[in-house]
Design an enzyme around this catalytic site. Structure first.
Site, short mmCIF file in Angstrom:
data_model
loop_
_atom_site.label_atom_id
_atom_site.label_comp_id
_atom_site.label_asym_id
_atom_site.label_seq_id
_atom_site.Cartn_x
_atom_site.Cartn_y
_atom_site.Cartn_z
N ASP A 31 1.18 -1.48 -0.20
CA ASP A 31 -0.21 0.32 -0.15
C ASP A 31 0.96 1.43 -0.13
OD1 ASP A 31 -3.22 0.57 1.20
OD2 ASP A 31 -1.64 1.96 1.42
N ASN A 87 -12.98 -3.22 2.57
CA ASN A 87 -13.76 -2.54 2.58
C ASN A 87 -14.98 -2.35 0.87
OD1 ASN A 87 -12.80 -1.20 4.90
ND2 ASN A 87 -10.70 -0.36 3.49
N GLY A 93 -15.46 3.13 3.59
CA GLY A 93 -14.40 3.30 3.30
C GLY A 93 -13.44 3.07 2.12
N GLN A 94 -13.92 2.03 1.44
CA GLN A 94 -13.56 2.10 0.14
C GLN A 94 -13.64 3.14 -1.37
OE1 GLN A 94 -16.05 -0.81 -1.88
NE2 GLN A 94 -13.74 -1.23 -3.65
N SER A 95 -12.22 3.93 -1.24
CA SER A 95 -11.61 3.98 -2.27
C SER A 95 -10.93 4.54 -3.51
CB SER A 95 -10.71 5.28 -1.50
OG SER A 95 -9.61 4.36 -1.24
N HIS A 100 -10.23 -5.31 -2.63
CA HIS A 100 -9.40 -5.39 -2.97
C HIS A 100 -9.02 -5.94 -1.30
CE1 HIS A 100 -10.23 -1.31 -2.61
NE2 HIS A 100 -9.32 -0.69 -1.48
N LEU A 101 -8.16 -7.10 -0.64
CA LEU A 101 -8.27 -7.66 0.53
C LEU A 101 -7.05 -6.87 1.41
CD1 LEU A 101 -9.16 -9.79 2.61
CD2 LEU A 101 -7.67 -10.58 1.98
P1 5GP Z 1 -9.59 1.10 0.61
O1 5GP Z 1 -9.56 2.94 0.92
O2 5GP Z 1 -10.33 1.49 -1.42
O3 5GP Z 1 -10.20 0.54 0.72
O4 5GP Z 1 -8.24 1.38 0.40
C1 5GP Z 1 -7.30 1.78 -1.13
C2 5GP Z 1 -6.18 1.15 -0.67
O5 5GP Z 1 -5.16 1.84 -2.00
C3 5GP Z 1 -5.88 2.54 0.55
O6 5GP Z 1 -5.24 2.35 1.38
C4 5GP Z 1 -4.40 3.63 -0.41
O7 5GP Z 1 -3.83 3.83 0.47
C5 5GP Z 1 -3.73 2.78 -1.67
N1 5GP Z 1 -3.64 3.36 -2.66
C6 5GP Z 1 -4.11 4.42 -3.35
N2 5GP Z 1 -3.48 4.77 -4.55
C7 5GP Z 1 -2.47 3.75 -4.36
C8 5GP Z 1 -1.51 3.37 -5.47
O8 5GP Z 1 -1.75 4.69 -6.80
N3 5GP Z 1 -0.25 2.95 -5.08
C9 5GP Z 1 -0.59 1.93 -4.47
N4 5GP Z 1 0.37 1.09 -4.15
N5 5GP Z 1 -1.43 2.54 -3.13
C10 5GP Z 1 -2.57 2.86 -3.82
#
Ligand code: 5GP
Ligand code: ZN
Length: 114
Positions: A31, A87, A93-95, A100-101
């Site tokens: 991450d 998420n 909180g999914q962004s 993804h796990l």
């Molecule tokens: P979510 O918030 O969707 O559960 O998790 C998304 C994750 O993706 C976050 O922890 C964020 O730090 C990570 N992330 C976002 N953009 C990038 C990227 O460009 N590269 C990597 N390695 N991680 C990313």
């Protein structure tokens, strides 16, 4: 592959990342903004957004994500415990809209999560 998806672009190596595991079904990478000393994201190669979009054909890969997470946790010696989290949806909180796990370890976790 979804041409607009960040994680599909990471899988295709169009965007650089620290990929630490790959097989025909799954890829895993560090991450970019780690929330614990170990913070790895594990994804199916097939693009789908969340568990809400998963179909019966995705059952095996959803299980495999967890087994690969356990393998990586053993490799990283996360002996004190680790956390695996999906998420699903903005409210959780999914962004990034590719399932993804999260594999988090190397520190003490609290419950309930925030
Ligand atoms: P979510 O918030 O969707 O559960 O998790 C998304 C994750 O993706 C976050 O922890 C964020 O730090 C990570 N992330 C976002 N953009 C990038 C990227 O460009 N590269 C990597 N390695 N991680 C990313
Ligand atoms: Zn994708």
């Amino acid at each position: 592959m979804n041409a607009d998806c960040l994680f599909c672009k990471i899988a295709a190596k169009q965007i650089p990342s620290k990929i630490i595991y790959e097989d025909p079904d799954v890829f895993a990478f560090e991450d970019i903004s780690p929330q614990a000393p170990t913070h790895i994201l594990l994804c199916p190669r097939k693009h789908f957004v969340s568990l809400d979009d998963a179909t019966p054909e995705d059952q095996a890969v959803i299980g495999k994500l967890h087994l690969v997470a356990a393998h990586l946790a053993r490799e990283r010696n996360l002996l004190a415990g680790y956390r695996t989290v999906f998420n699903n949806g903005a409210g959780a909180g999914q962004s990034v809209s590719h399932l993804h796990l999260h594999l988090l370890g190397g520190r003490q976790f609290r419950w309930p999560p925030g």
